[in-house]
Design a protein around this motif. Structure first.
Motif: not given
Length: 410
Positions: A241-250, A234-239
């Protein structure tokens, strides 16, 4: 619970009591629509996403904009957060109310959560604490709810054939999450160290109740390896904050943990008791479990909850502290609930009085054995749980809390 804030003025051109409900097929949507009606609101529905899951953000925006023009509403509502709906509502200066019923919801990282026209309600307190700082006046904590009135109607029509078909000692209704876990197919593409670390982290998390250690334990390298292995990460423009950790974890590790937990728990219980599972998932990893297909949410599920001696709830790890909809549904059907411990559980219910909870597999087995042998205690707890949700935790209760953020009280 939510607290009143400065009201946002919606359009005054149309009916002052009409709202737009953007639907995508969440099981709680019909009950929320009924609660809006009970509050005196007229509901215009945009429902094409229920059947068309390929709808684009552009199509979603245009559909909502068309309704904003033809049915200028008091507000727009959806289950979970849609950034593009938040954006179009902000442009038209119409309040956008949404209520999470799932986790994870990575769309919450969108910069669109900062709009002053938002009223975002989050059911998981940990979810609320993570995102509220980005828009503290417009993001609220609000637990989920039950629909006892509808459940009463279904349960009052239970027949002798229903009793023969749906009565169980221990039952579980739901996904095994094997079809929802990307790690089911990605594991082989990960470096050995990363795969081993993830497996060890999952094993550790399954021993802990009331706290999810996964997100805090992730290293940047593990997150990088997951992103590299999956082109659909999952990649999100205009975030915000970075969602990478959240997406990887959950979305990845948490979903695999849910799959393993459900399979192991059902297999363990089936070694000791009759266990019935109602699911559309692949059940090849189960043994001794009585397998049934999926059931109809509105007509069959309440009967199973009511007729089962013990209804099992296993909250997935991405729901970190909150109470899933399944807890409120089981209690609202007058069913006896056996759930894993969640830290918010005692904010609303008394363990051993309204429901039962476990903090280890040994405790789960012991409590199931006890309550299967003590009918009177089990039935009284089920009655207490039903009375508690009927008195304090129905959709009309929650809708009133939402409307306080729009309409000054008193």
């Amino acid at each position: 619970m939510v607290h009143a804030r400065h009201p946002v003025q919606g359009s005054k051109k149309g009916s002052a009591m009409e709202i737009i409900f953007y639907r995508y097929g969440s099981i709680c949507e019909p009950d929320i629509i009924n609660a809006f009606h009970a509050a005196g609101l007229t509901v215009a529905e945009e429902a094409r996403e229920i059947t068309d899951k390929s709808i684009s953000n552009t199509d979603r925006l245009l559909a909502v904009e068309a309704l904003l023009k033809s049915h200028p509403p008091l507000f727009v509502f959806s289950i979970n957060f849609f950034p593009v709906i938040a954006d179009i509502c902000h442009i038209y200066r119409v309040p956008y109310l949404c209520w999470t019923a799932d986790s994870p919801v990575p769309e919450l990282f969108s910069s669109s959560i900062r709009h002053d026209t938002n009223r975002i309600f989050l059911f998981d307190k940990a979810q609320y604490e993570q995102f509220a700082p980005y828009n503290p006046d417009c993001i609220f904590y609000l637990p989920l709810a039950s629909c006892t009135q509808r459940f009463d109607q279904v349960i009052s029509a239970i027949s002798s054939a229903d009793r023969n078909r749906y009565s169980c000692d221990i039952s579980f209704i739901g996904s095994l999450y094997n079809e929802k876990s990307p790690l089911q197919t990605l594991s082989a593409a990960l470096p050995d160290y990363t795969d081993g670390f993830i497996r060890g982290l999952i094993e550790s998390s399954l021993q802990i109740y009331g706290y999810n250690p996964i997100e805090a334990a992730l290293s940047d390298s593990v997150i990088h390896d997951l992103k590299t292995a999956d082109s659909a990460f999952y990649q999100l423009q205009n975030a915000v904050a970075s969602s990478d950790r959240y997406v990887a974890a959950h979305s990845y590790i948490g979903m695999e943990a849910a799959c393993l937990e459900r399979i192991r728990t059902l297999n363990l219980l089936a070694d000791h008791f009759p266990v019935d599972l109602f699911t559309r998932s692949d059940t090849s990893a189960l043994h001794n479990v009585h397998i049934h297909g999926g059931v109809q949410t509105l007509t069959e599920m309440p009967k199973i909850f009511h007729l089962s001696k013990i209804n099992l709830n296993m909250t997935i790890k991405p729901i970190q502290t909150g109470l899933p909809l399944r807890i409120f549904d089981i209690l609202g059907c007058g069913g006896f609930l056996m759930t894993n411990f969640q830290s918010e559980l005692t904010d609303y219910f008394t363990i051993g009085v309204d429901l039962e909870a476990y903090s280890s597999m040994d405790e789960l087995v012991d409590k199931c054995a006890y309550y299967l042998a003590h009918d009177d205690e089990r039935l009284q707890i089920a009655r207490n749980g039903y009375e508690k949700v009927s008195a304090s935790h129905t959709y009309p209760h929650r809708i009133r809390e939402m409307l306080k953020t729009l309409i000054p009280v008193g």
